[in-house]
Scaffold this motif. Structure first.
Motif, PDB file in Angstrom:
ATOM      1  N   SER A  41       9.436  33.224 110.316  1.00  0.00           N
ATOM      2  CA  SER A  41       9.273  32.655 109.201  1.00  0.00           C
ATOM      3  C   SER A  41       7.686  32.317 108.085  1.00  0.00           C
ATOM      4  N   GLU A  42       6.844  32.081 109.776  1.00  0.00           N
ATOM      5  CA  GLU A  42       5.530  32.194 108.525  1.00  0.00           C
ATOM      6  C   GLU A  42       5.356  33.586 108.073  1.00  0.00           C
ATOM      7  N   ARG A  43       5.577  34.407 108.388  1.00  0.00           N
ATOM      8  CA  ARG A  43       4.926  35.622 107.962  1.00  0.00           C
ATOM      9  C   ARG A  43       5.261  36.274 106.628  1.00  0.00           C
ATOM     10  N   HIS A  44       7.227  35.988 106.929  1.00  0.00           N
ATOM     11  CA  HIS A  44       8.035  36.094 105.573  1.00  0.00           C
ATOM     12  C   HIS A  44       7.464  34.854 104.298  1.00  0.00           C
ATOM     13  N   ARG A  45       6.666  34.140 104.489  1.00  0.00           N
ATOM     14  CA  ARG A  45       6.291  32.738 103.683  1.00  0.00           C
ATOM     15  C   ARG A  45       5.264  33.371 102.973  1.00  0.00           C
ATOM     16  N   ASN A  46       4.440  34.434 104.122  1.00  0.00           N
ATOM     17  CA  ASN A  46       3.286  34.991 103.520  1.00  0.00           C
ATOM     18  C   ASN A  46       2.965  35.957 102.968  1.00  0.00           C
ATOM     19  N   GLU A  47       4.042  36.378 103.284  1.00  0.00           N
ATOM     20  CA  GLU A  47       5.207  37.653 101.844  1.00  0.00           C
ATOM     21  C   GLU A  47       5.847  37.045 101.048  1.00  0.00           C
ATOM     22  N   LEU A  48       6.167  36.028 101.030  1.00  0.00           N
ATOM     23  CA  LEU A  48       6.255  35.859  99.924  1.00  0.00           C
ATOM     24  C   LEU A  48       5.565  35.283  98.858  1.00  0.00           C
ATOM     25  N   ALA A  49       4.483  34.740  99.597  1.00  0.00           N
ATOM     26  CA  ALA A  49       3.771  34.149  98.265  1.00  0.00           C
ATOM     27  C   ALA A  49       2.710  35.022  98.284  1.00  0.00           C
ATOM     28  N   VAL A  50       2.159  36.346  98.554  1.00  0.00           N
ATOM     29  CA  VAL A  50       1.720  37.250  98.248  1.00  0.00           C
ATOM     30  C   VAL A  50       2.311  38.107  96.518  1.00  0.00           C
ATOM     31  N   GLN A  51       3.698  38.369  96.876  1.00  0.00           N
ATOM     32  CA  GLN A  51       4.054  38.202  95.481  1.00  0.00           C
ATOM     33  C   GLN A  51       4.439  37.766  94.823  1.00  0.00           C
ATOM     34  N   LEU A  52       4.150  36.856  94.999  1.00  0.00           N
ATOM     35  CA  LEU A  52       4.685  35.317  94.094  1.00  0.00           C
ATOM     36  C   LEU A  52       3.044  35.524  93.342  1.00  0.00           C
ATOM     37  N   GLN A  53       1.789  35.648  93.909  1.00  0.00           N
ATOM     38  CA  GLN A  53       0.536  36.162  93.407  1.00  0.00           C
ATOM     39  C   GLN A  53       0.358  36.515  92.524  1.00  0.00           C
ATOM     40  N   SER A  54       0.816  37.919  92.974  1.00  0.00           N
ATOM     41  CA  SER A  54       1.210  39.176  92.584  1.00  0.00           C
ATOM     42  C   SER A  54       1.906  39.285  91.135  1.00  0.00           C
ATOM     43  N   ALA A  55       3.006  38.173  90.672  1.00  0.00           N
ATOM     44  CA  ALA A  55       4.018  37.864  89.817  1.00  0.00           C
ATOM     45  C   ALA A  55       3.592  37.482  88.931  1.00  0.00           C
ATOM     46  N   SER A  56       1.970  36.038  89.479  1.00  0.00           N
ATOM     47  CA  SER A  56       1.703  35.560  88.316  1.00  0.00           C
ATOM     48  C   SER A  56       0.964  36.366  88.124  1.00  0.00           C
ATOM     49  N   SER A  57       0.295  37.101  88.378  1.00  0.00           N
ATOM     50  CA  SER A  57      -0.714  37.860  87.783  1.00  0.00           C
ATOM     51  C   SER A  57      -0.813  39.147  87.316  1.00  0.00           C
ATOM     52  N   ASP A  58       0.570  39.103  87.392  1.00  0.00           N
ATOM     53  CA  ASP A  58       1.260  40.230  86.699  1.00  0.00           C
ATOM     54  C   ASP A  58       1.993  39.968  85.094  1.00  0.00           C
ATOM     55  N   SER A  59       2.287  38.600  85.334  1.00  0.00           N
ATOM     56  CA  SER A  59       3.014  37.031  83.900  1.00  0.00           C
ATOM     57  C   SER A  59       1.839  37.494  83.312  1.00  0.00           C
ATOM     58  N   ALA A  60       0.472  36.664  84.262  1.00  0.00           N
ATOM     59  CA  ALA A  60      -0.673  36.325  83.072  1.00  0.00           C
ATOM     60  C   ALA A  60      -1.713  37.446  82.296  1.00  0.00           C
ATOM     61  N   GLN A  61      -1.029  39.178  83.158  1.00  0.00           N
ATOM     62  CA  GLN A  61      -2.283  39.856  82.182  1.00  0.00           C
ATOM     63  C   GLN A  61      -0.485  40.413  80.865  1.00  0.00           C
ATOM     64  N   LEU A  62       0.605  40.311  81.048  1.00  0.00           N
ATOM     65  CA  LEU A  62       1.765  40.583  80.203  1.00  0.00           C
ATOM     66  C   LEU A  62       1.642  39.610  78.970  1.00  0.00           C
TER      67      LEU A  62
END
Length: 124
Positions: A41-62
């Motif tokens: 669960s911790e590993r999955h949470r970390n993966e989701l946090a990384v995806q969320l961070q990249s999505a937020s940076s993508d949305s900021a770039q957009l």
């Protein structure tokens, strides 16, 4: 007086320690299983946090790209409104050039003829 107990009661009472031992082994197994599930669960949470961070940076770039696009559209509109409209389009320019050439040719022909009082006639 002696009481008679049903035979299944003895069987149930004899199984009770075995069931308790099984529950103890399951209880001992549970922390290991829970720790493993917690790690996953911790590993999955970390993966989701990384995806969320990249999505937020993508949305900021957009958002930045959209803002730049709006700015460029406004600049284009400003430049287009400052330029005067062309008097003639390309097709009309070609027609005017052709007419000017024909008029010039006619005038040169008229001037080169000169003033002659008699007509030239064909000789037989």
């Amino acid at each position: 007086m002696h009481r008679h107990y049903p035979p299944f009661l003895f069987a149930a009472l004899s199984l009770a320690p075995a069931l308790h031992a099984e529950e103890a082994s399951v209880a001992a197994e549970q922390p290991a299983t829970l720790e493993q599930r917690l790690a996953e669960s911790e590993r999955h949470r970390n993966e989701l946090a990384v995806q969320l961070q990249s999505a937020s940076s993508d949305s900021a770039q957009l958002a930045r790209l959209r803002q730049e696009n709006q700015r460029l559209k406004q600049q284009l509109h400003d430049v287009q409104t400052r330029q005067p409209e062309r008097l003639l389009n390309e097709e009309q320019t070609w027609y005017v050039t052709g007419a000017a050439t024909a008029l010039l040719a006619f005038m040169l022909g008229a001037l080169s003829r000169g003033r002659r009082r008699q007509r030239r006639e064909w000789l037989n």
